[in-house]
Design a protein around this motif. Structure first.
Motif, PDB file in Angstrom:
ATOM      1  N   GLU A   1      19.998  37.971  63.455  1.00  0.00           N
ATOM      2  CA  GLU A   1      20.430  36.710  63.174  1.00  0.00           C
ATOM      3  C   GLU A   1      20.932  35.804  64.554  1.00  0.00           C
ATOM      4  O   GLU A   1      21.876  36.300  64.950  1.00  0.00           O
ATOM      5  N   VAL A   2      20.210  35.005  64.809  1.00  0.00           N
ATOM      6  CA  VAL A   2      20.560  34.198  65.981  1.00  0.00           C
ATOM      7  C   VAL A   2      20.948  32.704  65.368  1.00  0.00           C
ATOM      8  O   VAL A   2      20.160  31.780  64.985  1.00  0.00           O
ATOM      9  N   VAL A   3      22.135  32.472  65.957  1.00  0.00           N
ATOM     10  CA  VAL A   3      22.524  30.924  65.447  1.00  0.00           C
ATOM     11  C   VAL A   3      22.048  29.998  66.439  1.00  0.00           C
ATOM     12  O   VAL A   3      22.247  30.141  67.557  1.00  0.00           O
ATOM     13  N   CYS A   4      21.438  28.895  66.228  1.00  0.00           N
ATOM     14  CA  CYS A   4      20.846  27.941  67.052  1.00  0.00           C
ATOM     15  C   CYS A   4      21.310  26.489  66.614  1.00  0.00           C
ATOM     16  O   CYS A   4      21.544  26.194  65.561  1.00  0.00           O
ATOM     17  N   ALA A   5      21.207  25.542  67.676  1.00  0.00           N
ATOM     18  CA  ALA A   5      21.545  24.327  67.526  1.00  0.00           C
ATOM     19  C   ALA A   5      20.719  23.644  66.464  1.00  0.00           C
ATOM     20  O   ALA A   5      20.959  22.818  65.890  1.00  0.00           O
TER      21      ALA A   5
ATOM     22  N   THR B   1      19.325  34.310  74.436  1.00  0.00           N
ATOM     23  CA  THR B   1      20.854  34.379  73.759  1.00  0.00           C
ATOM     24  C   THR B   1      21.962  34.424  74.508  1.00  0.00           C
ATOM     25  O   THR B   1      22.009  35.098  75.765  1.00  0.00           O
ATOM     26  N   TYR B   2      22.893  34.108  73.863  1.00  0.00           N
ATOM     27  CA  TYR B   2      24.411  34.208  74.435  1.00  0.00           C
ATOM     28  C   TYR B   2      25.164  34.954  73.461  1.00  0.00           C
ATOM     29  O   TYR B   2      25.167  34.768  72.446  1.00  0.00           O
TER      30      TYR B   2
ATOM     31  N   PHE C   1      18.710  30.122  72.113  1.00  0.00           N
ATOM     32  CA  PHE C   1      18.130  28.789  72.776  1.00  0.00           C
ATOM     33  C   PHE C   1      16.793  28.736  73.155  1.00  0.00           C
ATOM     34  O   PHE C   1      16.229  30.021  73.757  1.00  0.00           O
ATOM     35  N   LYS C   2      15.948  27.699  73.242  1.00  0.00           N
ATOM     36  CA  LYS C   2      14.360  27.592  73.490  1.00  0.00           C
ATOM     37  C   LYS C   2      14.428  27.739  74.805  1.00  0.00           C
ATOM     38  O   LYS C   2      13.386  28.412  75.213  1.00  0.00           O
ATOM     39  N   GLN C   3      15.128  27.143  75.265  1.00  0.00           N
ATOM     40  CA  GLN C   3      15.073  27.085  77.114  1.00  0.00           C
ATOM     41  C   GLN C   3      16.351  27.585  77.800  1.00  0.00           C
ATOM     42  O   GLN C   3      17.599  27.515  77.136  1.00  0.00           O
TER      43      GLN C   3
ATOM     44  N   LYS D   1      20.972  27.509  77.373  1.00  0.00           N
ATOM     45  CA  LYS D   1      21.902  28.786  77.444  1.00  0.00           C
ATOM     46  C   LYS D   1      22.858  28.616  78.672  1.00  0.00           C
ATOM     47  O   LYS D   1      24.038  28.884  78.375  1.00  0.00           O
ATOM     48  N   GLN D   2      22.332  28.202  79.823  1.00  0.00           N
ATOM     49  CA  GLN D   2      23.126  28.065  80.950  1.00  0.00           C
ATOM     50  C   GLN D   2      24.392  27.089  80.477  1.00  0.00           C
ATOM     51  O   GLN D   2      25.584  27.130  80.984  1.00  0.00           O
ATOM     52  N   LEU D   3      24.027  25.758  80.239  1.00  0.00           N
ATOM     53  CA  LEU D   3      24.663  24.810  79.839  1.00  0.00           C
ATOM     54  C   LEU D   3      25.723  25.251  78.817  1.00  0.00           C
ATOM     55  O   LEU D   3      26.904  24.721  78.606  1.00  0.00           O
ATOM     56  N   PHE D   4      25.317  25.943  77.665  1.00  0.00           N
ATOM     57  CA  PHE D   4      26.256  26.258  76.650  1.00  0.00           C
ATOM     58  C   PHE D   4      27.470  27.321  77.324  1.00  0.00           C
ATOM     59  O   PHE D   4      28.559  27.007  76.959  1.00  0.00           O
TER      60      PHE D   4
END
Length: 209
Positions: free
Chosen positions: A27-31, A48-49, A62-64, A68-71
């Motif tokens: 399960e991957v939580v996404c914006a 993923t993070y 994250f798609k990009q 992920k980096q900005l998150f």
């Protein structure tokens, strides 16, 4: 640390995508989970993070890679947790967030969900000079196995998108609510009014949950 997942998307709900990797379901939580809707049952890569605390472990996706980096950078800002960082990313592009931070645009930053003046100033203090690389556009394009070109509607679809936005307005949503989801609609794979409206409604449910 789980850097990314490669597998098939089995299901999507308002907050997560469910990815099957070698027989295991993640399960991957996404914006914006519905940005993956056109790739359901197809082989994809999701960056993923892996968020780990004593009482929980959550995979954020994250798609990009730049998202992920900005998150990760946002999590280092005092007052911003995972949900807050995800809400900010759901509101607009990495480029726009970077521009707001580098130009010290507190007015724009405070328009993001959960960001007040204090948090906006903290974002500028902590991140200015660290996000400038994203001001000129995408720094890293995801390597999805079934990529379908740019994530923006073509000129021919712009009129369709505009009509879908009017339809959402007719359903009772405010201009502010519609403006918040427009970036995600532009990045969706929708091509008809009905598809845009359906995706828009799903996004409204996510943001109001």
């Amino acid at each position: 640390m789980i850097a990314f997942l490669e597998g098939k998307i089995d299901a999507i709900d308002e907050s997560s995508v469910f990815v099957v990797v070698n027989g295991l379901g993640y399960e991957v939580v996404c914006a914006n989970p519905f940005q993956f809707q056109h790739l359901q049952n197809e082989f994809v890569r999701i960056y993923t993070y892996h968020y780990i605390r004593e009482d929980q472990q959550i995979l954020y996706g994250f798609k990009q890679y730049e998202e992920k980096q900005l998150f990760a950078k946002l999590l280092n800002v005092s007052g911003i947790g995972p949900k807050g960082a995800l809400s900010i990313l759901a509101s607009t592009s990495v480029h726009d967030i970077a521009v707001a931070i580098e130009q010290e645009d507190e007015k724009l930053l405070t328009q993001f969900p959960g960001v007040g003046k204090k948090t906006a100033r903290q974002m500028i203090l902590d991140l200015k000079g660290k996000v400038a690389e994203w001001m000129n556009g995408s720094a890293d394009i995801p390597q999805n196995a079934n990529a379908k070109g740019e994530d923006k509607p073509s000129d021919s679809n712009q009129e369709v998108l505009n009509e879908a936005l009017e339809a959402l307005k007719a359903l009772g949503y405010s201009d502010r609510e519609i403006k918040r989801i427009t970036p995600q609609l532009r990045q969706s794979d929708s091509t008809t009014i009905d598809e845009y409206v359906k995706t828009g409604l799903s996004l409204m449910v996510q943001k109001n949950s």
